[in-house]
Design an enzyme around this catalytic site. Sequence first.
Site, PDB file in Angstrom:
ATOM      1  N   ARG A  53      11.031 -61.218  34.285  1.00 58.94           N
ATOM      2  CA  ARG A  53      11.700 -61.647  36.012  1.00 58.94           C
ATOM      3  C   ARG A  53       9.863 -59.401  36.294  1.00 58.94           C
ATOM      4  NH1 ARG A  53      12.252 -56.036  35.916  1.00 58.94           N
ATOM      5  NH2 ARG A  53      12.750 -55.954  37.825  1.00 58.94           N
ATOM      6  N   GLY A  54      10.568 -59.996  37.858  1.00 59.27           N
ATOM      7  CA  GLY A  54       9.694 -59.090  38.335  1.00 59.27           C
ATOM      8  C   GLY A  54       8.650 -59.564  39.078  1.00 59.27           C
ATOM      9  N   ALA A  55       8.217 -59.247  40.665  1.00 56.62           N
ATOM     10  CA  ALA A  55       7.235 -60.147  41.352  1.00 56.62           C
ATOM     11  C   ALA A  55       6.028 -60.135  40.717  1.00 56.62           C
ATOM     12  CB  ALA A  55       6.933 -59.094  42.383  1.00 56.62           C
ATOM     13  N   ARG A  90      11.592 -69.552  41.518  1.00 49.42           N
ATOM     14  CA  ARG A  90      11.947 -68.146  42.573  1.00 49.42           C
ATOM     15  C   ARG A  90      11.630 -68.781  43.582  1.00 49.42           C
ATOM     16  NH1 ARG A  90      13.722 -62.856  39.336  1.00 49.42           N
ATOM     17  NH2 ARG A  90      15.093 -62.635  40.746  1.00 49.42           N
ATOM     18  N   GLN A 200      19.302 -54.271  36.517  1.00 47.34           N
ATOM     19  CA  GLN A 200      17.913 -53.917  36.921  1.00 47.34           C
ATOM     20  C   GLN A 200      17.886 -52.234  37.212  1.00 47.34           C
ATOM     21  OE1 GLN A 200      18.544 -56.198  38.777  1.00 47.34           O
ATOM     22  NE2 GLN A 200      17.349 -58.197  39.355  1.00 47.34           N
ATOM     23  N   ASP A 240       8.764 -57.547  46.409  1.00 45.16           N
ATOM     24  CA  ASP A 240       8.732 -58.873  46.199  1.00 45.16           C
ATOM     25  C   ASP A 240       8.013 -59.731  47.078  1.00 45.16           C
ATOM     26  OD1 ASP A 240      11.333 -57.518  44.716  1.00 45.16           O
ATOM     27  OD2 ASP A 240      10.593 -59.796  43.087  1.00 45.16           O
ATOM     28  N   ASN A 250      12.709 -56.710  49.060  1.00 41.29           N
ATOM     29  CA  ASN A 250      12.599 -56.488  47.750  1.00 41.29           C
ATOM     30  C   ASN A 250      14.434 -57.002  47.444  1.00 41.29           C
ATOM     31  OD1 ASN A 250      11.693 -54.953  45.379  1.00 41.29           O
ATOM     32  ND2 ASN A 250      12.713 -53.060  46.058  1.00 41.29           N
ATOM     33  N   LYS A 251      14.534 -55.531  45.855  1.00 43.44           N
ATOM     34  CA  LYS A 251      15.817 -56.430  46.047  1.00 43.44           C
ATOM     35  C   LYS A 251      17.286 -56.028  46.481  1.00 43.44           C
ATOM     36  CE  LYS A 251      16.493 -57.671  43.145  1.00 43.44           C
ATOM     37  NZ  LYS A 251      16.820 -59.822  42.583  1.00 43.44           N
TER      38      LYS A 251
HETATM   39  O1  MRU Z   1      15.198 -60.202  40.813  1.00 39.91           O
HETATM   40  P1  MRU Z   1      13.862 -59.615  40.101  1.00 39.91           P
HETATM   41  O2  MRU Z   1      14.471 -58.702  39.094  1.00 39.91           O
HETATM   42  O3  MRU Z   1      12.772 -60.312  39.898  1.00 39.91           O
HETATM   43  O4  MRU Z   1      13.599 -58.701  41.478  1.00 39.91           O
HETATM   44  C1  MRU Z   1      12.505 -57.279  41.225  1.00 39.91           C
HETATM   45  C2  MRU Z   1      12.301 -56.316  42.182  1.00 39.91           C
HETATM   46  O5  MRU Z   1      13.079 -56.679  43.812  1.00 39.91           O
HETATM   47  C3  MRU Z   1      11.259 -55.671  41.779  1.00 39.91           C
HETATM   48  O6  MRU Z   1      11.468 -53.868  43.057  1.00 39.91           O
HETATM   49  C4  MRU Z   1       9.932 -56.366  42.439  1.00 39.91           C
HETATM   50  O7  MRU Z   1       9.381 -57.691  42.255  1.00 39.91           O
HETATM   51  C5  MRU Z   1       9.125 -55.103  42.326  1.00 39.91           C
HETATM   52  S1  MRU Z   1       8.735 -55.213  40.794  1.00 39.91           S
HETATM   53  C6  MRU Z   1       6.948 -54.870  40.761  1.00 39.91           C
END
Ligand code: MRU
EC number: 5.3.1.23
Length: 361
Positions: A53-55, A90, A200, A240, A250-251
Amino acid sequence: MKVNGKLTRTIWPLADPRAVDVIDQTALPYEYRVRRLASLEDVRHAICSMQVRGAPLIGVTAAYGVALALVPRADDDTLLAAIATLAATRPTAVNLHWALARLQACLTPLAPALRAEAAWLEAARIADEDVEQCRRIGENGLLLLRSRAGARGRLDLMTHCNAGWLATVDYGTALAPIYAASAAGIDVHVWVSETRPRNQGLLTAWELRQQGVPHTVIADNAAGVLLARGGIDAVVVGADRIAANGDVANKVGTWLKALAAREAGVPFYVAAPRSTIDFACPNGELIPIEERPADELCIVRGHDAAGRPGDLRQLPADEAVANPAFDLTPARLVSALISERGSCPASGAGLLSLYPEERHG
Ligand code: MRU
């Protein structure tokens, strides 16, 4: 970054037979587990289930997914089907679509016999570039953070979700400047919000602990009171997708922190590499916001008294639940964007000052 003192990336390729190993983030922070992805289906499942996970990491993993899909056969239909499968995993993190478009542009002109090897090399290039970009985000973010540390030589920061090295290949985005500040001898402390429902923030706490950075975990709802009390020098988050006008997806919960930070007069920084910026998306209202399964709210994961990981249902299965996974922070609430090229105001002009090659017409 380090796991139990050993330098580790979040994803690494294996040559023969072709596969990639990843850190299974659904097992953390309870267990450090490495999972092998050897097929397109393995990669699709790893992204959907958030084992990765994470962009930025989603983008890199998807690139390897294309490479794995092409091992048995690499005709146009196989390539397009692999890209479509991965693109559907996603919707919000644009790094996924950026990486798939890059693979498609690189592979389409090639004869099928050459594509599997070329895809493998291109995925590795994307991974290495991500490492270098995140390292530079750390350097550029440190320039901003130093000015906040001032005479105290101490930095109290807040972050949300996990935008650390686990969300990238190495270093992270929001956490890269924090690691750089810590390595530069600045006395850093980080407030880490839990980030319900997927928690997270616990990943952030885990990786800060691994790197020896002092931190405190808070409930998401505690962020406002802490910002209002004073003493927090800056909020630093990842993204993201950043629209061409500087709006940030973002999250979920990021926007509330930005509002509270603005009210409290605390700078709110967003750190992200080029692959997170969507110059084709004029503003944040056009960014698709992922809706995730209800079970993420209804079932809570933790440790039992014997230290075994397990799940607890906290809501009946038929309870009405909404689970938007991201929110939108308007550019006007963002004090600066930090990228591998430097930092800039969160605006169309600011982004184009860092990426003049995106100026068309
Ligand atoms: O749903 P996730 O855990 O993939 O979401 C992650 C985030 O929102 C992070 O803040 C974002 O991807 C930045 S990662 C360097």
